[in-house]
Design a protein around this motif. Sequence first.
Motif, mmCIF file in Angstrom:
data_model
loop_
_atom_site.group_PDB
_atom_site.id
_atom_site.type_symbol
_atom_site.label_atom_id
_atom_site.label_comp_id
_atom_site.label_asym_id
_atom_site.label_seq_id
_atom_site.Cartn_x
_atom_site.Cartn_y
_atom_site.Cartn_z
ATOM 1 N N ASP A 1 16.954 -6.020 -7.546
ATOM 2 C CA ASP A 1 17.077 -4.905 -8.471
ATOM 3 C C ASP A 1 18.438 -4.252 -8.231
ATOM 4 O OD1 ASP A 1 16.674 -2.881 -10.194
ATOM 5 O OD2 ASP A 1 15.117 -1.866 -9.034
ATOM 6 N N ILE A 2 19.470 -5.017 -8.525
ATOM 7 C CA ILE A 2 20.825 -4.599 -8.169
ATOM 8 C C ILE A 2 21.202 -3.240 -8.759
ATOM 9 C CG2 ILE A 2 23.269 -5.197 -8.431
ATOM 10 C CD1 ILE A 2 22.338 -8.145 -8.221
ATOM 11 N N GLU A 3 20.811 -3.018 -10.008
ATOM 12 C CA GLU A 3 21.193 -1.772 -10.684
ATOM 13 C C GLU A 3 20.729 -0.529 -9.932
ATOM 14 O OE1 GLU A 3 20.588 -3.882 -14.513
ATOM 15 O OE2 GLU A 3 21.696 -4.555 -12.767
ATOM 16 N N SER A 4 19.510 -0.584 -9.362
ATOM 17 C CA SER A 4 19.059 0.619 -8.664
ATOM 18 C C SER A 4 19.458 0.623 -7.191
ATOM 19 C CB SER A 4 17.548 0.821 -8.834
ATOM 20 O OG SER A 4 16.870 -0.374 -8.631
ATOM 21 N N VAL A 5 19.583 -0.563 -6.589
ATOM 22 C CA VAL A 5 19.917 -0.611 -5.159
ATOM 23 C C VAL A 5 21.397 -0.272 -4.904
ATOM 24 C CG1 VAL A 5 20.151 -2.144 -3.161
ATOM 25 C CG2 VAL A 5 18.043 -2.182 -4.507
ATOM 26 N N LEU A 6 22.256 -0.758 -5.782
ATOM 27 C CA LEU A 6 23.701 -0.589 -5.582
ATOM 28 C C LEU A 6 24.142 0.868 -5.390
ATOM 29 C CD1 LEU A 6 26.299 -2.235 -5.314
ATOM 30 C CD2 LEU A 6 26.579 -2.072 -7.794
ATOM 31 N N PRO A 7 23.739 1.794 -6.306
ATOM 32 C CA PRO A 7 24.163 3.186 -6.084
ATOM 33 C C PRO A 7 23.610 3.781 -4.790
ATOM 34 C CG PRO A 7 22.701 3.013 -8.000
ATOM 35 C CD PRO A 7 23.023 1.629 -7.573
ATOM 36 N N ILE A 8 22.426 3.354 -4.386
ATOM 37 C CA ILE A 8 21.842 3.880 -3.146
ATOM 38 C C ILE A 8 22.666 3.405 -1.941
ATOM 39 C CG2 ILE A 8 19.775 3.929 -1.688
ATOM 40 C CD1 ILE A 8 18.113 3.505 -4.242
ATOM 41 N N LEU A 9 23.067 2.131 -1.975
ATOM 42 C CA LEU A 9 23.898 1.614 -0.880
ATOM 43 C C LEU A 9 25.228 2.368 -0.818
ATOM 44 C CD1 LEU A 9 23.289 -2.271 -0.985
ATOM 45 C CD2 LEU A 9 22.227 -0.546 0.484
ATOM 46 N N HIS A 10 25.802 2.673 -1.982
ATOM 47 C CA HIS A 10 27.052 3.448 -1.996
ATOM 48 C C HIS A 10 26.849 4.844 -1.410
ATOM 49 C CE1 HIS A 10 30.035 0.799 -3.732
ATOM 50 N NE2 HIS A 10 29.141 0.367 -4.608
ATOM 51 N N ASP B 1 13.810 9.977 -2.782
ATOM 52 C CA ASP B 1 14.397 10.779 -1.699
ATOM 53 C C ASP B 1 14.814 9.930 -0.495
ATOM 54 O OD1 ASP B 1 11.924 10.050 -0.747
ATOM 55 O OD2 ASP B 1 11.528 11.987 0.217
ATOM 56 N N LEU B 2 14.957 8.592 -0.684
ATOM 57 C CA LEU B 2 15.263 7.734 0.465
ATOM 58 C C LEU B 2 16.509 8.202 1.230
ATOM 59 C CD1 LEU B 2 14.757 5.100 2.148
ATOM 60 C CD2 LEU B 2 16.361 3.985 0.596
ATOM 61 N N VAL B 3 17.605 8.368 0.503
ATOM 62 C CA VAL B 3 18.868 8.689 1.172
ATOM 63 C C VAL B 3 18.789 10.054 1.847
ATOM 64 C CG1 VAL B 3 21.345 9.041 0.893
ATOM 65 C CG2 VAL B 3 20.199 7.232 -0.395
ATOM 66 N N SER B 4 18.256 11.053 1.130
ATOM 67 C CA SER B 4 18.231 12.400 1.706
ATOM 68 C C SER B 4 17.279 12.460 2.894
ATOM 69 C CB SER B 4 17.868 13.445 0.650
ATOM 70 O OG SER B 4 16.599 13.172 0.118
ATOM 71 N N SER B 5 16.155 11.729 2.836
ATOM 72 C CA SER B 5 15.233 11.800 3.975
ATOM 73 C C SER B 5 15.837 11.115 5.201
ATOM 74 C CB SER B 5 13.850 11.232 3.626
ATOM 75 O OG SER B 5 13.889 9.832 3.541
ATOM 76 N N ILE B 6 16.529 10.017 4.983
ATOM 77 C CA ILE B 6 17.183 9.344 6.118
ATOM 78 C C ILE B 6 18.318 10.205 6.670
ATOM 79 C CG2 ILE B 6 18.686 7.370 6.676
ATOM 80 C CD1 ILE B 6 16.718 5.565 5.388
ATOM 81 N N SER C 1 0.817 -1.211 0.000
ATOM 82 C CA SER C 1 0.000 0.000 0.000
ATOM 83 C C SER C 1 0.855 1.268 0.000
ATOM 84 C CB SER C 1 -0.894 -0.001 1.237
ATOM 85 O OG SER C 1 -0.081 -0.094 2.397
ATOM 86 N N GLY C 2 2.140 1.121 0.223
ATOM 87 C CA GLY C 2 3.012 2.299 0.256
ATOM 88 C C GLY C 2 3.117 2.928 1.638
ATOM 89 N N ILE C 3 2.312 2.429 2.599
ATOM 90 C CA ILE C 3 2.353 2.991 3.958
ATOM 91 C C ILE C 3 3.732 2.772 4.592
ATOM 92 C CG2 ILE C 3 1.164 2.998 6.226
ATOM 93 C CD1 ILE C 3 -1.249 1.734 4.813
ATOM 94 N N ILE C 4 4.482 1.833 4.053
ATOM 95 C CA ILE C 4 5.822 1.529 4.576
ATOM 96 C C ILE C 4 6.738 2.761 4.529
ATOM 97 C CG2 ILE C 4 6.848 0.746 2.376
ATOM 98 C CD1 ILE C 4 7.449 -0.868 5.825
ATOM 99 N N MET C 5 6.460 3.687 3.586
ATOM 100 C CA MET C 5 7.292 4.891 3.498
ATOM 101 C C MET C 5 7.198 5.682 4.806
ATOM 102 S SD MET C 5 8.495 4.543 0.504
ATOM 103 C CE MET C 5 8.166 3.910 -1.142
ATOM 104 N N ASP C 6 5.970 5.887 5.285
ATOM 105 C CA ASP C 6 5.776 6.637 6.535
ATOM 106 C C ASP C 6 6.261 5.839 7.736
ATOM 107 O OD1 ASP C 6 4.785 8.848 5.321
ATOM 108 O OD2 ASP C 6 2.688 8.233 5.481
ATOM 109 N N ILE C 7 5.976 4.538 7.732
ATOM 110 C CA ILE C 7 6.424 3.698 8.850
ATOM 111 C C ILE C 7 7.949 3.726 8.930
ATOM 112 C CG2 ILE C 7 6.546 1.326 9.755
ATOM 113 C CD1 ILE C 7 3.739 0.856 8.663
#
Length: 278
Positions: free
Chosen positions: A159-168, A128-133, A84-90
């Motif tokens: 989804d390695i291609e998109s997750v990898l740069p975020i982890l870096h 905005d995951l990284v910036s919000s965290i 449902s996307g509620i995980i973003m707020d949680i």
Amino acid sequence: YEAKLQNSGYQLFNSDIIDTFNRKLDLENELRWAIARNQMFLHYQPQVNAESCRMEGMEALVRWNHPTLGQVPPGEFIPIAEESGIIMDIGKWVLKEVCVQLSRWLADSFDVPSIAVNLSARQFMAPDLVSSIRDIVRGTSCSPQQIVIEITESSSMNDIESVLPILHEFKSLGFQIAIDDFGKGYSALGYMKQFPIDILKIDKSFVQELISDSKSVVITKTIIDMAHGLNLKVIAEGVETTDQLDCLRKMACDIVQGYLIDPPMSPDRLESRYWIGV
Ligand code: C2E
Ligand code: MG
Ligand code: MG
Ligand code: MG
């Protein structure tokens, strides 16, 4: 007779589906209000050194206490929150809560090395995951070095291609990264060298079969040796018996987490068990 049986079987099956469906709808509707209505809280589970039993960190695990539905387990509501996307707020609420708790403990001279937070695959889709965290942590007296980001093996490999740069990005900000439930998914070992990881968490299914299944021993030993070869720390999760702990010690597992040591618990209880007053 057979037709009758089939018929009732069909109806039973059918109403089961409807019940499941209704329960899911109820949970989803209620979940939207859960944070605002103060129904969410966190439990913390210690992660201790396998040899000395000193606390090396802890994992924050979200709990939902609903006035009529009761305690809904994360295994049931996290998938609904993801869909449902509620995980973003949680997710944001959990991190904020962890930072507030950690700041409080540090101010009280309760020397907590780090707290691990679980992130869902779905959260990695937010631009905005990284910036919000980063901003949540900056708003407190905690530093990224004190936060471990746990991502499951299956969602990181998915989804390695998109997750990898975020982890870096997380890594360059100073966060620690742990791969959760390792060994449970399809481990693409070749990617291990690209992943900026600090910790591997061996899935509890291996730990729980250590005594009964010699293959689990071989797999666990192999994971630990590989992790050490890559300079990673290993946490075994789901440690429930002293036999399992002994076995993990022999394999030079670094850190253990599980009911044998302590279950997930409230901050108050954790303090009373681990805080040595100054
Ligand atoms: P996980 O991250 O792998 O967390 C470990 C789970 O194992 C927790 O279940 C913990 O209570 C349980 N556990 C700890 N020691 C033992 C043991 O000795 N034996 C057994 N059988 N189990 C043990 P929990 O709290 O029900 O959470 C289930 C899953 O829900 C977590 O698995 C994680 O994937 C997810 N989750 C929990 N909190 C959060 C959160 O804040 N955000 C997100 N995205 N997911 C979360
Ligand atoms: Mg975890
Ligand atoms: Mg800060
Ligand atoms: Mg796990």
